[in-house]
Write a protein that holds these residues in place. Sequence first.
Motif, mmCIF file in Angstrom:
data_model
loop_
_atom_site.group_PDB
_atom_site.id
_atom_site.type_symbol
_atom_site.label_atom_id
_atom_site.label_comp_id
_atom_site.label_asym_id
_atom_site.label_seq_id
_atom_site.Cartn_x
_atom_site.Cartn_y
_atom_site.Cartn_z
ATOM 1 N N GLY A 137 0.759 -1.114 0.144
ATOM 2 C CA GLY A 137 -0.056 -0.073 -0.193
ATOM 3 C C GLY A 137 0.885 1.257 0.162
ATOM 4 O O GLY A 137 2.228 1.257 -0.275
ATOM 5 N N MET A 138 0.179 2.342 0.166
ATOM 6 C CA MET A 138 1.050 3.728 0.339
ATOM 7 C C MET A 138 0.676 3.996 1.927
ATOM 8 O O MET A 138 -0.117 3.964 2.607
ATOM 9 C CB MET A 138 0.398 4.771 -0.366
ATOM 10 C CG MET A 138 -1.123 4.949 -0.223
ATOM 11 S SD MET A 138 -1.688 6.373 -1.278
ATOM 12 C CE MET A 138 -3.485 6.395 -0.574
ATOM 13 N N PHE A 139 2.090 4.171 2.748
ATOM 14 C CA PHE A 139 1.853 4.196 3.989
ATOM 15 C C PHE A 139 3.103 4.943 4.825
ATOM 16 O O PHE A 139 4.232 4.875 4.079
ATOM 17 C CB PHE A 139 1.735 2.807 4.848
ATOM 18 C CG PHE A 139 2.968 2.039 4.251
ATOM 19 C CD1 PHE A 139 4.148 2.087 4.985
ATOM 20 C CD2 PHE A 139 2.785 0.854 3.285
ATOM 21 C CE1 PHE A 139 5.264 1.027 4.668
ATOM 22 C CE2 PHE A 139 3.802 0.237 2.980
ATOM 23 C CZ PHE A 139 5.131 0.086 3.594
ATOM 24 N N ASP A 146 6.336 3.735 2.509
ATOM 25 C CA ASP A 146 6.005 2.774 1.327
ATOM 26 C C ASP A 146 7.108 2.917 0.204
ATOM 27 O O ASP A 146 7.945 3.835 0.332
ATOM 28 C CB ASP A 146 4.741 3.140 0.830
ATOM 29 C CG ASP A 146 4.651 4.532 0.183
ATOM 30 O OD1 ASP A 146 5.288 4.835 -0.969
ATOM 31 O OD2 ASP A 146 3.917 5.532 0.919
ATOM 32 N N PRO A 147 7.387 1.940 -0.691
ATOM 33 C CA PRO A 147 8.299 1.902 -1.564
ATOM 34 C C PRO A 147 8.577 3.110 -2.525
ATOM 35 O O PRO A 147 9.567 3.556 -2.984
ATOM 36 C CB PRO A 147 8.230 0.900 -2.469
ATOM 37 C CG PRO A 147 7.174 -0.210 -1.487
ATOM 38 C CD PRO A 147 6.375 0.709 -0.692
ATOM 39 N N LEU A 148 7.454 3.862 -2.706
ATOM 40 C CA LEU A 148 7.548 5.338 -3.365
ATOM 41 C C LEU A 148 7.536 6.359 -2.704
ATOM 42 O O LEU A 148 7.905 7.479 -3.287
ATOM 43 C CB LEU A 148 6.772 5.263 -4.603
ATOM 44 C CG LEU A 148 6.883 4.502 -5.867
ATOM 45 C CD1 LEU A 148 5.416 4.895 -6.723
ATOM 46 C CD2 LEU A 148 8.235 4.824 -6.498
ATOM 47 N N GLY A 149 7.653 6.350 -1.322
ATOM 48 C CA GLY A 149 7.419 7.537 -0.640
ATOM 49 C C GLY A 149 6.413 8.353 -0.666
ATOM 50 O O GLY A 149 6.476 9.558 -0.429
ATOM 51 N N GLY A 161 9.739 -8.776 -8.780
ATOM 52 C CA GLY A 161 9.386 -8.136 -10.045
ATOM 53 C C GLY A 161 8.253 -8.930 -10.877
ATOM 54 O O GLY A 161 8.082 -10.238 -10.431
ATOM 55 N N ALA A 162 7.798 -8.196 -11.988
ATOM 56 C CA ALA A 162 6.864 -8.973 -12.613
ATOM 57 C C ALA A 162 7.572 -9.615 -13.912
ATOM 58 O O ALA A 162 8.792 -9.463 -14.261
ATOM 59 C CB ALA A 162 5.852 -8.010 -13.367
ATOM 60 N N CYS A 208 0.883 3.860 -9.568
ATOM 61 C CA CYS A 208 2.022 3.582 -8.330
ATOM 62 C C CYS A 208 1.974 2.535 -7.594
ATOM 63 O O CYS A 208 2.673 2.174 -6.663
ATOM 64 C CB CYS A 208 2.015 4.907 -7.628
ATOM 65 S SG CYS A 208 2.409 6.413 -8.475
ATOM 66 N N ARG A 209 1.041 1.562 -8.078
ATOM 67 C CA ARG A 209 0.948 0.254 -7.483
ATOM 68 C C ARG A 209 2.179 -0.590 -7.879
ATOM 69 O O ARG A 209 2.506 -0.641 -8.852
ATOM 70 C CB ARG A 209 -0.320 -0.544 -7.640
ATOM 71 C CG ARG A 209 -1.517 0.278 -7.083
ATOM 72 C CD ARG A 209 -1.787 0.338 -5.705
ATOM 73 N NE ARG A 209 -2.072 -1.070 -5.444
ATOM 74 C CZ ARG A 209 -1.195 -1.898 -4.400
ATOM 75 N NH1 ARG A 209 -0.424 -1.116 -3.703
ATOM 76 N NH2 ARG A 209 -1.520 -2.914 -4.093
ATOM 77 N N PRO A 210 2.381 -1.641 -6.987
ATOM 78 C CA PRO A 210 3.760 -2.426 -7.307
ATOM 79 C C PRO A 210 3.645 -3.233 -8.772
ATOM 80 O O PRO A 210 4.508 -3.482 -9.491
ATOM 81 C CB PRO A 210 3.689 -3.221 -6.341
ATOM 82 C CG PRO A 210 3.120 -2.708 -5.149
ATOM 83 C CD PRO A 210 2.041 -2.136 -5.791
ATOM 84 N N ALA A 211 2.685 -3.532 -9.102
ATOM 85 C CA ALA A 211 2.459 -4.614 -10.214
ATOM 86 C C ALA A 211 2.633 -3.599 -11.513
ATOM 87 O O ALA A 211 3.327 -3.965 -12.468
ATOM 88 C CB ALA A 211 1.094 -5.064 -10.464
ATOM 89 N N LEU A 212 2.215 -2.536 -11.528
ATOM 90 C CA LEU A 212 2.544 -1.489 -12.695
ATOM 91 C C LEU A 212 3.970 -0.716 -12.545
ATOM 92 O O LEU A 212 4.359 -0.650 -13.672
ATOM 93 C CB LEU A 212 1.358 -0.120 -12.603
ATOM 94 C CG LEU A 212 0.081 -0.436 -12.977
ATOM 95 C CD1 LEU A 212 0.155 -0.735 -14.617
ATOM 96 C CD2 LEU A 212 -0.594 -1.303 -12.470
#
Length: 615
Positions: free
Chosen positions: A121-123, A141-144, A228-229, A480-484
């Motif tokens: 998520g975003m957190f 979260d991974p993207l800040g 990763g995908a 901005c979700r991990p899959a994308l």
Amino acid sequence: MCRIFGSLSAAPALPDPGELAAVSARQRHGGPDEHRVLRGPGWSLGCDRLAVTDPRGGSQPYRLAHLPGITAVFNGEICNHTELRRELAARGHRFPDGCDGTLLPALYAEYGPDFARRLDGMFAVAVLDLRAAPRLVLAVDPLGIKPLHHHQGPDGTFRFASEIPALLAFDGVRAVPREDSLDTVLCLRTPVSARTALEGIGLLPPGATAVVRPGRAPVVRRRPPGPGAAETAPEAAGEGVREPLRREVRRLARADVPVCVLTSGGLASGLVTALAAEEARAAGAPAPHTFHLALRGRPPGAEDARARQTARRARTVHHEVFLDPAELPSLLTRTTRHLGQPDADPAALLAYALFRTVRQAGYTVALTGDGADELFGAPARLHAAASPSGGDWAASYTDALGAAPRMLRSWLYTCDYRAHLAGEGSAADRVERELRSRPDGDRLAAVTAFETRWRLPAGPLRRADHLGMAWAVEARMPFCRPALIAHARTLAHARTLAPARTLAPAAVPDRRALYGAGRGLLPEAVARRPRQPPALPLAALIAPGGPLLEPVRELLSPRRLARDGRLRPERVRALLERQLERPSEADALALWALAAHELWTEVVRGMRVPLDHAA
């Protein structure tokens, strides 16, 4: 979605409740639904809540009866909280409500500081563990997307808050702009690192966890990225975007409060709009409401017609909001205060006004297309890095990133400021060193890593978070979700040329994947349209008769600049005169960046009262 804050000190004294109330007041616009603070000897945790998931439950700070030594506060959204709740319940944990953050004490009890690797998520999370030696664990979260700003004083007291103005309300946290902040704004448009524009105030890096013990410096570690995908064949790229995006829109469109979509008229927001409408029809729900904001008068590049086409094709309930350019000066100070750091992107003014409209219409959550341009290779600066063999590709990239080219910066700076930067290194120098440091020399990997790790969080994501929360609106970003993110990464790697591994034009990620995803969903004029920057014509706005001319002229008055000592007033005046004689977007952007920094300096030094929408 909330705003959080707290402190940890080696001193046993109880934190001052008046001080904590002042901190809370500074960011209460982002959490108007509930305000609670807990404190004990040497520590405090507080939350200003915007109730989105289980509005009747989820009171913060979180404590579970069977885990009395663990307390947590949380800002954001945990997408996999249902799965985590089942897993933790199987381990014997019990929860009083269905709020996503309620499970955090139990998750920490099971996994310790490594708990954040389990979150999707975003957190921004802060967990205080008092079971043995006190420690505070922070994670983003991974993207800040959800920020945490922090400061450690000379006495070792550590303080944190979601927003810089709130952090400045703590006793002992001073608003001292960094000497290089002006150069940073002209080079990069906004600070792009874990170091903010204020002395002593840091930003927890994207995807990082920090462990703080009383009186000690925090230990910050970046968490390993998730899996990763699988690589995607170019011919399947469009479908490879559409399906994960469809899943993420479906997931993010669900909330316990009203949800709308921001439709800019571009390709990315159009995809989100079309898929949100598709999901509503499949669920038998009413058509979603879409919002579009533009300047009144239809300046060149206006997107309202394309936004209208997208909404008509998707069959949404569309709202067009036209902002009178004469109102722009009144938004300057408010937008600057909410951002907390200097930002030379004029799109911030439009974002602030758009989120205001969304909130006034009764919406708490808004889906956006943010992140697609950076992830799928649209910015022209990526092409600027594709210089011919022998050219300085890193310098070309940073020049395209900035608000003023290096020759203009050098011409504007005083001799003393140029000497200071020569000794310390400019912001552009630091970015270029990072780009060139990649061992394999892969330009594409270097610039896309910088875009996603630093520039995206510092620019579009910061504006979406801070300006959305200025009006208590949670911005959700399916791209901005991990899959994308993983899918975009595989497409970029697939186009890297070997063996040269340079960023040649053919290797620059393009928008084919987005074009393919939009085929059949969007009007052709939108689906095939090249990316354009937001329509805010600075050259016309900072021109004779333009609404931003007088504010810029006042902010860049010779008296102000001479007092500051970093700019040569006569040369700034010459730049302004050139803009008045021959308006250009390049000169207007440079002037805007100078004015934005000057206004931020004034605002941050004068911050003594809570932010509000009348300031």
